[in-house]
Write an enzyme that holds these catalytic residues in place. Structure first.
Site: not given
Lengths: 181, 181
Positions: A8, A10
């Site tokens: 991922d 963020d």
């Protein structure tokens, strides 16, 4: 064959909370109280209820800081694993091109072929997923790894990685445990 | 639980060849000879060697026509299956936002949560993949369905769907064959 990691962006590679804190200080000349956002969303801080609107602004995602240690460990992961950057982007349409350029700037050793911009991660197939959101790990078939973020400190049930040093230590052990082929 | 479909865009929903033919006619005032591009890439046509450059232009992917019958069948698929639009976009950075807006315009019943913009589809997990490129079907664990396009007419080894009517017939049969739960 290298094992596949879905990583991922963020709050895992990209430090959004620090930017929110800066924006808060700019606006109110006071540092927000961590008690108001640790274990919750930043939007819980009084005066920051509308900070989610920043996510829809062109350029917001382009200019965010990278977490300490992330670039080196991501480069290391990229040599030992089949690495993909899997990020929820479509909710914020301007983030599509911003994230593309951010990745090229901060992680230039990652090819565009390894970028995945999606809405719902239930379509992702990999051996490992590193994510700060439990809802993404829940629909994942492989081994879900929860990267610690202010909003998830009360979550249980997943292996937790608190920082990029721990990410490296975890995957070094995974490589050691691989059967020799 | 609904079965998951990963549905490609270019040359499956979106008709790029027709746009290339129009651009060719505009430039040379003559229709290209199908023998020069059927079974190969359009870039094989004399005078169209550089047409791939169009793909890098802002707005190119925004303004492409949709294949006949596609919108109705995609809407039908969307009610009976867990549908995702999975498209290779990152090679052409401007296509990211163009494809986002194209999908919103032509297939407004599909949520941004169902969009996946990627480079390499080996990370996709679904029951079915509909794609015009064999290299995408090769790394897919589910049932790969080859959507006919000029460049793939000589490919074998996959169930072939020639048009959107055949897509609907195929998935109607799949639903009939589902065990009653």
């Amino acid at each position: 064959m290298k094992k596949k990691i879905a990583l991922d962006m963020d709050e895992v590679i990209v430090n959004i909370y620090d930017r929110f804190i800066s924006l808060y200080v700019e606006q109110y000349n006071v540092v927000p109280n961590p008690e108001d956002y640790v274990g919750r969303k930043f939007y819980n801080v009084k005066g920051a209820e509308n900070f989610r609107n920043y996510l829809f602004e062109p350029g917001f995602f382009l200019d965010l800081p990278i977490f300490e240690g992330a670039a080196d460990v991501v480069e290391w992961l990229n040599t030992h694993f089949d690495l993909f950057i899997v990020t929820a982007a479509q909710e914020f349409p301007h983030s599509l091109i911003d994230k593309y350029h951010w990745l090229q700037k901060h992680l230039p050793f990652i090819s565009w072929k390894q970028f995945v911009f999606c809405g719902d991660k239930s379509i992702i197939k990999a051996d490992y997923m590193i994510d700060d959101h439990v809802h993404n790990l829940k629909t994942f078939d492989g081994l879900g790894l929860l990267f610690s973020a202010s909003h998830n400190i009360n979550e249980n049930g997943y292996i937790r990685l608190n920082n990029w040093n721990e990410v490296k230590l975890f995957f070094e052990k995974e490589l050691e445990n691989e059967p020799v082929r």
